[in-house]
Design a protein around this motif. Sequence first.
Motif, mmCIF file in Angstrom:
data_model
loop_
_atom_site.group_PDB
_atom_site.id
_atom_site.type_symbol
_atom_site.label_atom_id
_atom_site.label_comp_id
_atom_site.label_asym_id
_atom_site.label_seq_id
_atom_site.Cartn_x
_atom_site.Cartn_y
_atom_site.Cartn_z
ATOM 1 N N LEU A 85 16.656 79.328 0.338
ATOM 2 C CA LEU A 85 16.211 77.975 -0.023
ATOM 3 C C LEU A 85 16.769 76.972 0.968
ATOM 4 C CD1 LEU A 85 14.967 75.959 -2.137
ATOM 5 C CD2 LEU A 85 17.196 75.967 -3.268
ATOM 6 N N LEU A 86 15.898 76.130 1.517
ATOM 7 C CA LEU A 86 16.365 74.979 2.292
ATOM 8 C C LEU A 86 16.032 73.742 1.471
ATOM 9 C CD1 LEU A 86 17.637 74.330 5.140
ATOM 10 C CD2 LEU A 86 15.369 73.480 5.732
ATOM 11 N N ALA A 87 17.071 73.097 0.944
ATOM 12 C CA ALA A 87 16.888 71.886 0.141
ATOM 13 C C ALA A 87 17.188 70.689 1.042
ATOM 14 C CB ALA A 87 17.824 71.897 -1.058
ATOM 15 N N ALA A 88 16.206 69.793 1.189
ATOM 16 C CA ALA A 88 16.385 68.679 2.133
ATOM 17 C C ALA A 88 16.108 67.351 1.445
ATOM 18 C CB ALA A 88 15.444 68.858 3.323
ATOM 19 N N LEU A 89 17.111 66.493 1.414
ATOM 20 C CA LEU A 89 16.906 65.110 0.970
ATOM 21 C C LEU A 89 16.545 64.324 2.228
ATOM 22 C CD1 LEU A 89 19.805 64.797 -1.621
ATOM 23 C CD2 LEU A 89 17.413 65.417 -1.981
ATOM 24 N N GLY A 90 15.280 63.910 2.318
ATOM 25 C CA GLY A 90 14.700 63.480 3.586
ATOM 26 C C GLY A 90 15.413 62.324 4.251
ATOM 27 N N HIS A 91 15.624 61.251 3.497
ATOM 28 C CA HIS A 91 16.064 60.002 4.140
ATOM 29 C C HIS A 91 17.174 59.349 3.305
ATOM 30 C CE1 HIS A 91 16.009 56.449 6.475
ATOM 31 N NE2 HIS A 91 14.709 56.288 6.630
ATOM 32 N N PRO A 92 18.403 59.875 3.395
ATOM 33 C CA PRO A 92 19.477 59.352 2.543
ATOM 34 C C PRO A 92 19.712 57.841 2.686
ATOM 35 C CG PRO A 92 20.150 61.420 3.558
ATOM 36 C CD PRO A 92 18.830 61.056 4.170
ATOM 37 N N ASP A 93 19.606 57.288 3.896
ATOM 38 C CA ASP A 93 19.855 55.841 4.046
ATOM 39 C C ASP A 93 18.791 55.016 3.316
ATOM 40 O OD1 ASP A 93 22.233 56.030 5.470
ATOM 41 O OD2 ASP A 93 21.203 56.170 7.406
ATOM 42 N N ALA A 94 17.540 55.455 3.398
ATOM 43 C CA ALA A 94 16.480 54.721 2.682
ATOM 44 C C ALA A 94 16.627 54.907 1.176
ATOM 45 C CB ALA A 94 15.109 55.185 3.158
ATOM 46 N N LEU A 95 17.115 56.082 0.743
ATOM 47 C CA LEU A 95 17.365 56.293 -0.688
ATOM 48 C C LEU A 95 18.451 55.335 -1.182
ATOM 49 C CD1 LEU A 95 17.209 60.189 -0.801
ATOM 50 C CD2 LEU A 95 15.751 58.646 -2.134
ATOM 51 N N GLN A 96 19.451 55.122 -0.348
ATOM 52 C CA GLN A 96 20.531 54.176 -0.696
ATOM 53 C C GLN A 96 19.977 52.780 -0.902
ATOM 54 O OE1 GLN A 96 23.517 54.114 -1.523
ATOM 55 N NE2 GLN A 96 24.793 55.643 -0.534
ATOM 56 N N SER A 97 19.034 52.378 -0.035
ATOM 57 C CA SER A 97 18.536 50.998 -0.131
ATOM 58 C C SER A 97 17.298 50.901 -1.009
ATOM 59 C CB SER A 97 18.273 50.425 1.258
ATOM 60 O OG SER A 97 17.312 51.203 1.899
ATOM 61 N N GLY A 98 16.748 52.065 -1.440
ATOM 62 C CA GLY A 98 15.593 52.024 -2.340
ATOM 63 C C GLY A 98 14.310 51.599 -1.662
ATOM 64 N N GLU A 99 14.255 51.714 -0.339
ATOM 65 C CA GLU A 99 13.071 51.292 0.413
ATOM 66 C C GLU A 99 12.303 52.518 0.890
ATOM 67 O OE1 GLU A 99 12.306 48.178 0.818
ATOM 68 O OE2 GLU A 99 14.178 47.307 0.111
ATOM 69 N N ARG A 100 10.977 52.366 1.008
ATOM 70 C CA ARG A 100 10.152 53.479 1.533
ATOM 71 C C ARG A 100 10.682 53.914 2.905
ATOM 72 N NH1 ARG A 100 5.020 55.850 0.850
ATOM 73 N NH2 ARG A 100 3.859 56.228 2.762
ATOM 74 N N TYR A 101 10.984 52.963 3.758
ATOM 75 C CA TYR A 101 11.585 53.264 5.066
ATOM 76 C C TYR A 101 12.394 52.063 5.523
ATOM 77 C CZ TYR A 101 7.553 50.581 6.825
ATOM 78 O OH TYR A 101 6.636 49.602 7.049
ATOM 79 N N LEU A 102 13.205 52.273 6.554
ATOM 80 C CA LEU A 102 14.017 51.175 7.083
ATOM 81 C C LEU A 102 13.327 50.526 8.284
ATOM 82 C CD1 LEU A 102 17.525 52.911 6.845
ATOM 83 C CD2 LEU A 102 16.384 51.433 5.160
ATOM 84 N N ASP A 103 12.920 51.348 9.272
ATOM 85 C CA ASP A 103 12.275 50.813 10.471
ATOM 86 C C ASP A 103 10.825 51.267 10.619
ATOM 87 O OD1 ASP A 103 14.696 49.615 11.332
ATOM 88 O OD2 ASP A 103 15.364 51.539 12.142
ATOM 89 N N TYR A 104 10.533 52.496 10.232
ATOM 90 C CA TYR A 104 9.191 53.048 10.462
ATOM 91 C C TYR A 104 8.972 54.183 9.464
ATOM 92 C CZ TYR A 104 5.066 53.852 13.376
ATOM 93 O OH TYR A 104 3.774 53.925 13.854
ATOM 94 N N ASP A 105 7.751 54.312 8.959
ATOM 95 C CA ASP A 105 7.438 55.351 7.968
ATOM 96 C C ASP A 105 7.736 56.733 8.566
ATOM 97 O OD1 ASP A 105 6.287 57.155 6.171
ATOM 98 O OD2 ASP A 105 4.695 55.755 5.617
ATOM 99 N N MET A 106 8.749 57.429 8.010
ATOM 100 C CA MET A 106 9.170 58.704 8.597
ATOM 101 C C MET A 106 8.091 59.775 8.489
ATOM 102 S SD MET A 106 12.779 60.622 8.243
ATOM 103 C CE MET A 106 12.623 61.378 6.642
ATOM 104 N N ASN A 107 7.212 59.652 7.483
ATOM 105 C CA ASN A 107 6.179 60.688 7.333
ATOM 106 C C ASN A 107 5.004 60.475 8.292
ATOM 107 O OD1 ASN A 107 5.818 63.144 6.082
ATOM 108 N ND2 ASN A 107 4.600 62.316 4.380
#
Length: 326
Positions: A85-107
């Motif tokens: 199993l590879l469990a990946a929390l994609g964007h911890p910094d954006a999760l901290q701030s509750g925003e879809r992204y910080l600078d650019y949509d990572m997806n």
Amino acid sequence: MDVSASGFLAAALSAASLAVSQRGGPLCRELARGVLELSPRGAHAATPAFVVSAGVHGNETAPVEILAAIVDDVLAGRLPLGVRLLAALGHPDALQSGERYLDYDMNRLFCGRHALQAGAREAARAAELEACVGEFFDTARGARLHYDLHTAIRGSVYERFAIVPYLGGERPARQRLATLAGAGIEAVLLHSAPAATFSYHTSHHHGAESYTLELGKARAFGQNDLARFAAIDAQLRRLVSGEPAREGKIPPCFAAKYDLIKKSEAFRLHLDADVENFTRLAAGSLIAEDGATRYVAAGGDERILFPNPGVKPGLRAGIVIGPVSP
Ligand SMILES: O=C(O)CCC(=O)N[C@@H](CCC(=O)O)C(=O)O
Ligand SMILES: [Zn+2]
């Protein structure tokens, strides 16, 4: 964040290493912040390799809570592990701030597209996630599966749906659709072109059976009704423990007809502000316009998905879709 996190999630958010006892339990390796590889003792090259990612968008928190609880249960011996199993929390910094992204949509930055947005914080993280999945799949000689878990900004006619990345014109096997239904998925969208999403990346570059799963509405930590996610939670637990997946009735399928591309700040969406995903578009109605470009509904059960005039110019501001037979 206004909820107390523990274990895997807390470590990822605080950028701390996860303290794991290596005695007796699964083998555990932290590949990057919030990215954990767990292998059953005795795993070999043919052991199925399963990537579960969540939080590629920082405002989509319910799947993060579900994945973190599964990892914590495996680590505590409450859930047996039957796959790598590879469990990946994609964007911890954006999760901290509750925003879809910080600078650019990572997806929009996978498949190497991060090189074109080198200044964005998401570019470095997309490159890091690409390296992690590359290393993880490198030795895998058995089944390769990737579930990229999301929630959507809007309500939806179908609350839970799967997105199948472009398969070069192939359709997914019916048994795969039945397995998605067993996870509570009510509709399936088949993409019609390559994309720079995480699921397309693992499908195209690593031959994985990959999906973006939209599992409900995006809400902040502490505001999720996890009972609405019970079906995907149960299916993930079956897959992680190596039990046979549950199957259900083949869901209705749609294919992407074209993307509404926001070419300029003149882009205007002519749909109600609260229009739901999968809403039918009346034949001949103006969907959006962007300078001289007009997007008009052709009829034939065309529907709208992910309408969002707020995206950056150059990006997808919605998808026009139509029904297809599975
Ligand atoms: O609700 C929305 O407008 C976006 C929800 C979301 O993040 N969807 C994914 C879909 C990815 C795909 O097309 O496979 C995204 O936009 O990245
Ligand atoms: Zn998302």
